[in-house]
Design a protein around this motif. Structure first.
Motif, short mmCIF file in Angstrom:
data_model
loop_
_atom_site.label_atom_id
_atom_site.label_comp_id
_atom_site.label_asym_id
_atom_site.label_seq_id
_atom_site.Cartn_x
_atom_site.Cartn_y
_atom_site.Cartn_z
N ILE A 161 24.90 -10.29 -7.88
CA ILE A 161 23.97 -10.58 -6.78
C ILE A 161 23.21 -9.31 -6.41
N GLU A 162 23.95 -8.18 -6.30
CA GLU A 162 23.32 -6.91 -5.90
C GLU A 162 22.30 -6.43 -6.92
N HIS A 163 22.64 -6.57 -8.18
CA HIS A 163 21.73 -6.12 -9.24
C HIS A 163 20.43 -6.94 -9.19
N TYR A 164 20.59 -8.24 -9.10
CA TYR A 164 19.44 -9.13 -9.05
C TYR A 164 18.57 -8.82 -7.83
N ARG A 165 19.25 -8.66 -6.71
CA ARG A 165 18.55 -8.43 -5.45
C ARG A 165 17.75 -7.12 -5.49
N THR A 166 18.31 -6.09 -6.08
CA THR A 166 17.62 -4.80 -6.16
C THR A 166 16.33 -4.92 -6.98
N GLU A 167 16.42 -5.62 -8.11
CA GLU A 167 15.21 -5.79 -8.93
C GLU A 167 14.16 -6.64 -8.21
N ARG A 168 14.63 -7.68 -7.51
CA ARG A 168 13.70 -8.52 -6.74
C ARG A 168 13.03 -7.70 -5.63
N LEU A 169 13.82 -6.82 -5.00
CA LEU A 169 13.26 -5.98 -3.93
C LEU A 169 12.18 -5.05 -4.49
N ARG A 170 12.48 -4.44 -5.65
CA ARG A 170 11.49 -3.54 -6.26
C ARG A 170 10.22 -4.30 -6.61
N ALA A 171 10.37 -5.50 -7.09
CA ALA A 171 9.20 -6.32 -7.45
C ALA A 171 8.37 -6.62 -6.20
N LEU A 172 9.05 -6.98 -5.12
CA LEU A 172 8.33 -7.31 -3.89
C LEU A 172 7.62 -6.09 -3.32
N LEU A 173 8.36 -4.97 -3.23
CA LEU A 173 7.77 -3.77 -2.64
C LEU A 173 6.61 -3.26 -3.48
N GLY A 174 6.78 -3.29 -4.80
CA GLY A 174 5.73 -2.82 -5.70
C GLY A 174 4.46 -3.65 -5.55
N PHE A 175 4.63 -4.95 -5.48
CA PHE A 175 3.49 -5.83 -5.34
C PHE A 175 2.83 -5.65 -3.98
N ALA A 176 3.65 -5.59 -2.94
CA ALA A 176 3.13 -5.45 -1.58
C ALA A 176 2.37 -4.14 -1.42
N ARG A 177 2.93 -3.09 -2.01
CA ARG A 177 2.28 -1.79 -1.88
C ARG A 177 0.91 -1.77 -2.56
N GLU A 178 0.80 -2.48 -3.66
CA GLU A 178 -0.45 -2.51 -4.42
C GLU A 178 -1.50 -3.41 -3.77
N ARG A 179 -1.05 -4.52 -3.17
CA ARG A 179 -2.01 -5.54 -2.77
C ARG A 179 -2.14 -5.75 -1.25
N SER A 180 -1.30 -5.07 -0.47
CA SER A 180 -1.37 -5.25 0.99
C SER A 180 -1.60 -3.91 1.67
N PRO A 181 -2.78 -3.69 2.25
CA PRO A 181 -3.05 -2.40 2.93
C PRO A 181 -2.02 -2.11 4.02
N PHE A 182 -1.58 -3.14 4.74
CA PHE A 182 -0.58 -2.97 5.80
C PHE A 182 0.69 -2.35 5.22
N HIS A 183 1.21 -2.95 4.15
CA HIS A 183 2.46 -2.46 3.57
C HIS A 183 2.26 -1.13 2.86
N ALA A 184 1.08 -0.94 2.24
CA ALA A 184 0.82 0.32 1.53
C ALA A 184 0.92 1.50 2.49
N ALA A 185 0.35 1.35 3.68
CA ALA A 185 0.36 2.43 4.65
C ALA A 185 1.79 2.76 5.09
N ARG A 186 2.62 1.71 5.21
CA ARG A 186 3.99 1.94 5.68
C ARG A 186 4.89 2.48 4.57
N MET A 187 4.48 2.27 3.31
CA MET A 187 5.34 2.63 2.19
C MET A 187 4.89 3.91 1.50
#
Ligand SMILES: [Zn+2]
Length: 471
Positions: free
Chosen positions: A32-58
């Motif tokens: 569960i932890e391994h899967y969750r970590t990869e999913r988190l990286r996918a979400l954060l990476g996408f959000a940082r690239e495509r959401s100005p709000f999240h990019a500024a916070r990250m």
């Protein structure tokens, strides 16, 4: 018609994904932890690239190597942030806040945008109106999160049915060959997300019957009786009231499985359900923002709810947003929804308090658990510097067998209480005043009035049980 065809396709996609989600319930903690970590990286990476709000916070975080612990380096997201910064949060050019509002204003029924988004709105218990979008894949995941525990339970009862009596094997309903009939007691109409999420036939032979909770209760009662459901899903307070009607001999149905959602399931409602039908209860804790946070497994000795740890990260934090140890009190719960790529919620303040349960559940799943959600602290009443928890009222009103529904309106020195039923209103008022004493109100002014019906929220069908004095 277009909606119905897309909806059918969407449900097929959800059914196709269900077995994978059921299998995850047997995953080890490490998996569960391994899967969750990869999913988190996918979400954060996408959000940082495509959401100005999240990019500024990250700015100081590398999504490619981020872990769950790194989330604490990001500021929490509030409901106000979400509604104020909507256009900077959304990760697709296909829709903005104004476009989402247009969908809500123009749709006659639930709908999909040209790219398969669904737009929902919810007042929530805080009273702040929110506009939310779920993308196509996200809905598939949320539907699986909402239904996988029930499907796992049906598999188990079908297996035990076969081994105990092979000539009489249980059907997909796990109910001795009866085709499944699911009564859906949700808002029933847009803009609330509850009906699309819970009006889901998980098996090919399942029929569903949507019964809006906004209808008068005698109509609901008749519709449920006519549906002859093998399965019930719906608002916790409505299912609880149906159970009390069954216990009073006013409703004869034989469900084999019950699922509750959208409102906290009180101990009194759970007891009534147990007395009425004695079947597995799957209580769900969710939100329009994240979708589904935790679901009860229905095991007789399985306390609390299993967190959807593969798709949701929950952090218990102090007032400053810093994570606290599992045995320390927390001020808030922050949620990160790993399936919500189009409108990412990262460290979103849910406004609910949770308590983690130690050890593994009797059902055998490694998915961690939270204690039953007792209600939002938003439901507490404040009298000057004193706070009276909603439970002080609930304990009295929810246990009186002559009260089938209630609503508490705070007043300056106490409360006006509306009840449906025929209790001794003077005795109830006295009991309430007594119940409030330990919270620093020695002489609360309580009035109790019997009414024929308590109006539910016009669009969500939810019953707001506690109405605080504003200001
Ligand atoms: Zn369990």
């Amino acid at each position: 018609m277009g909606y119905r065809r897309l909806r059918a396709a969407h449900l097929s996609a959800a059914r196709a994904a269900l077995e994978d989600h059921v299998a995850r319930l047997a995953w080890s903690h490490q998996r569960i932890e391994h899967y969750r970590t990869e999913r988190l990286r996918a979400l954060l990476g996408f959000a940082r690239e495509r959401s100005p709000f999240h990019a500024a916070r990250m700015a100081d975080l590398d999504p490619a190597t981020a872990t769950v612990d790194d989330l604490a380096r990001l500021p929490p997201m509030t409901k106000q942030d979400v509604q104020r910064e909507w256009d900077a949060i959304v990760t697709t050019p296909d829709i903005d806040r104004a476009g989402a509002e247009r969908v809500l204003a123009q749709q006659g029924w639930f709908s999909y945008t040209p790219t398969g988004l669904q737009v929902f709105s919810s007042g929530g218990s805080s009273g702040v109106r929110g506009v939310y979008i779920w993308d196509w894949e996200q809905f598939v995941t949320l539907a699986c999160l909402a239904w996988r525990w029930q499907v796992r339970g049906e598999h188990a009862s079908a297996d035990s049915g076969r081994s105990a009596d092979s000539a009489h094997s249980a059907g997909p309903a796990g109910s001795a060959g009866r085709p499944a009939r699911l009564a859906v007691l949700e808002a029933g109409e847009p803009p609330h997300a509850s009906t699309p999420l819970f009006d889901i036939a998980t098996g090919p032979l399942t029929q569903t019957f949507v019964i809006p909770t906004t209808a008068p209760f005698d109509q609901i009662l008749r519709a449920v009786a006519d549906a002859r459901p093998t399965h019930l899903v719906g608002y916790a307070s409505v299912i609880g009231r149906l159970a009390r009607a069954a216990n009073a001999g006013e409703l004869e149905i034989r469900p084999v499985r019950v699922s509750t959602n959208s409102e906290p399931l009180s101990a009194q409602d759970r007891d009534a359900i147990d007395t009425a039908w004695g079947v597995p209860v799957h209580n769900l804790w969710g939100s329009t923002e994240i979708g589904v946070q935790a679901v009860g497994c229905g095991h007789r000795d399985g306390d609390g709810l299993h967190i959807c740890a593969d798709e949701v990260i929950l952090e218990r934090v102090d007032a400053a947003g810093r994570p606290v140890a599992p045995d320390e009190p927390a001020a808030r719960t922050l949620a990160t929804g790993l399936a919500g790529r189009t409108f990412p919620f990262v460290r979103y303040d849910l406004g609910d308090e949770i308590t983690l349960l130690p050890g593994r559940c009797a059902c055998g799943s490694s998915m961690p658990r939270v204690a039953d959600i007792v209600g939002r602290c938003d439901d507490d009443f404040r009298y000057g510097r004193r706070t009276v928890p909603a439970s002080a009222f609930r304990h009295v009103l929810g246990t009186d067998p002559l009260i089938s529904e209630y609503q508490v309106h705070q007043t300056a020195g106490g409360a006006n209480v509306l009840v449906v039923g025929s209790p001794d209103t003077t005795a109830v008022a006295t009991a309430l005043a007594f119940s409030l004493r330990p919270y620093g109100l020695p002489d609360a002014d309580i009035s109790v009035t019997s009414v024929a019906q308590i109006p539910r929220h016009a669009s969500t069908g939810k019953l707001k049980r506690f109405i605080a004095l504003s200001g």
